[in-house]
Write an enzyme that holds these catalytic residues in place. Structure first.
Site, short mmCIF file in Angstrom:
data_model
loop_
_atom_site.label_atom_id
_atom_site.label_comp_id
_atom_site.label_asym_id
_atom_site.label_seq_id
_atom_site.Cartn_x
_atom_site.Cartn_y
_atom_site.Cartn_z
N CYS A 1 67.48 66.72 33.60
CA CYS A 1 67.89 67.37 32.47
C CYS A 1 69.45 67.63 32.70
CB CYS A 1 67.27 68.53 32.26
SG CYS A 1 67.47 69.85 33.62
N HIS B 1 59.44 83.84 40.62
CA HIS B 1 60.19 82.54 40.17
C HIS B 1 61.41 82.96 40.33
CE1 HIS B 1 61.93 79.24 38.07
NE2 HIS B 1 60.88 78.62 38.53
N GLU C 1 64.36 82.01 38.66
CA GLU C 1 65.02 82.27 37.44
C GLU C 1 64.47 83.80 36.74
OE1 GLU C 1 64.72 79.26 34.37
OE2 GLU C 1 64.68 80.77 32.72
N SER D 1 58.29 74.71 38.17
CA SER D 1 57.78 75.40 37.17
C SER D 1 57.60 74.25 36.05
CB SER D 1 58.56 76.57 36.62
OG SER D 1 57.84 76.87 35.39
N ASN D 2 58.80 73.50 35.58
CA ASN D 2 58.51 72.68 34.26
C ASN D 2 57.78 71.44 34.83
OD1 ASN D 2 60.44 70.09 34.62
ND2 ASN D 2 61.39 71.64 35.66
N SER E 1 63.78 68.32 37.52
CA SER E 1 64.30 68.17 38.92
C SER E 1 64.07 67.12 39.70
CB SER E 1 64.00 69.38 39.64
OG SER E 1 62.58 69.73 39.35
O1 0K2 Z 1 61.22 74.23 36.57
P1 0K2 Z 1 61.85 75.12 37.60
O2 0K2 Z 1 62.47 76.40 36.71
O3 0K2 Z 1 60.96 75.72 38.55
O4 0K2 Z 1 63.00 74.61 38.14
P2 0K2 Z 1 63.24 72.94 38.43
O5 0K2 Z 1 62.44 72.30 39.02
O6 0K2 Z 1 64.28 73.09 39.57
O7 0K2 Z 1 63.94 72.17 37.33
C1 0K2 Z 1 65.27 72.48 36.73
C2 0K2 Z 1 65.39 73.80 36.01
C3 0K2 Z 1 66.10 74.80 36.60
C4 0K2 Z 1 66.53 75.99 35.70
O8 0K2 Z 1 66.00 75.94 34.51
FE1 SF4 Z 2 68.66 74.05 32.17
FE2 SF4 Z 2 66.56 74.16 33.29
FE3 SF4 Z 2 66.45 73.49 30.86
FE4 SF4 Z 2 67.38 71.83 32.86
S1 SF4 Z 2 65.14 72.85 32.47
S2 SF4 Z 2 68.16 72.33 30.95
S3 SF4 Z 2 68.20 73.17 34.23
S4 SF4 Z 2 67.22 75.45 31.54
#
Ligand code: 0K2
Ligand code: SF4
Length: 313
Positions: free
Chosen positions: A12, A124, A126, A223-224, A266
């Site tokens: 992203c 987490h 965040e 998480s995502n 990510s």
């Molecule tokens: O999904 P998560 O917040 O665990 O983080 P990542 O897998 O590092 O994905 C990027 C999102 C970072 C912040 O929202």
């Molecule tokens: Fe920002 Fe996290 Fe959304 Fe990516 S997934 S745009 S790092 S808030």
């Protein structure tokens, strides 16, 4: 065998910015630098930087006084910033602006005398950062059942915020239950679950129906990425969250004619392509990219890094 390659998938805007930020910092200062928490929650990305010599820490006390410290995409609490100041660290903040938005909302509501209900996952990165903005004014909840434990009167001055990477549907259920219990609860005009989270989930919802199995590229602590696997599973499809093609198992694909591949925010594209390559070699699969939504979002590098670039030029 056919592979549906979900688009949008993978990096992203916030992750692109954070990785570019770390790459540029290495270019400018060499790799003797520190990052508070994993820059993003992805094993491949973190190992790539570790191989270059970057040190990831879970505590500011691990960073030698006077060093350069980057904050990860997930954001940090004011307490961490203060600890860095005390250690005289030079800091660069790679927090995603959409996470910062949630921090600013927390500060604003707390200042206006609201108590904030934060919907998110305990522990987490965040969530820890956001709660640190106003610890006395924030209560964390994860699921509708947690609402019963809240002891605020129905007319309490309340607002809710959410982690950026929740399941849109699950968060929606928690929010409806909150509104039922506290009809006057306030929320920001634009929701906190970000565009990338929403779009990647929508793509899986649409494309899993046409697939026999769902492969999500991403790490277990992302998480995502986990939410994408859960959505596949909820739609009744065998769903696997993997860090790389080496985890793919031949027996998953017996009697499978269509595979959906996606990637968390990510997870690098090179790993997706490895998986497609493995399926082509093993099963003669052909890939078709299916776009459910165009994305045109990008974020500038942090101000302090741009200032350092100007100073060095
Ligand atoms: O999904 P998560 O917040 O665990 O983080 P990542 O897998 O590092 O994905 C990027 C999102 C970072 C912040 O929202
Ligand atoms: Fe920002 Fe996290 Fe959304 Fe990516 S997934 S745009 S790092 S808030």
């Amino acid at each position: 065998m056919k592979i549906l390659v979900a688009n949008p998938r993978g990096f992203c805007a916030g992750v692109n910015m954070a990785i570019e930020c770390l790459d540029e910092t290495i270019r400018m200062f060499g790799s003797n630098i520190y990052v508070y928490h994993e820059i993003v929650h992805n094993k491949y990305v973190v190992e790539r930087f570790q191989k270059q010599g970057v040190t990831f820490v879970n505590s500011v006390s691990e960073v030698p006084s006077g060093s350069l410290l980057l904050y990860s995409a997930h954001g940090v609490s004011p307490e961490i910033r203060e600890q860095s100041r005390q250690r005289k660290l030079q800091t660069i903040d790679a927090t995603c602006p959409l996470v910062t938005k949630v921090h600013l909302e927390a500060i604003k509501y707390a200042r206006e005398g609201y108590h904030i209900i934060l919907i998110g996952h305990e522990g987490h990165d965040e969530v820890i950062g956001t709660m640190g903005e106003a610890p006395a004014s924030i209560t964390l909840i994860e699921e509708p059942e947690d609402i019963e434990k809240l002891s605020f009167p129905p007319d309490a001055k309340l607002a809710y915020l959410t982690q950026t990477t929740l399941s849109v549907e699950e968060a929606g259920r928690v929010i409806s239950a909150l509104k039922q219990r506290f009809p006057k609860i306030e929320s920001p005009p634009k929701e906190d679950i970000c565009y990338a989270t929403t779009n990647r989930q929508d793509a899986v919802k649409q494309l899993a129906q046409r697939s026999d199995i769902v492969i999500v590229v991403g790490s277990q602590n992302s998480s995502n990425s986990r939410r994408l696997q859960e959505i596949g599973a909820l739609l009744g499809k065998p769903s696997h969250l993997i860090d790389g093609a080496q985890e793919l198992q031949r027996e998953w694909f017996q009697n499978v004619s269509t595979v959906l591949i996606t990637a968390g925010a990510s997870a690098p594209e090179v790993v997706v392509q490895d998986c497609i390559g493995w399926l082509s070699t093993e099963f003669g699969a052909t890939a078709e990219e299916v776009t459910t939504r165009e994305e045109h979002v990008s974020f500038p590098l942090p101000r302090e890094l741009r200032a350092l670039q100007t100073a060095k030029a």
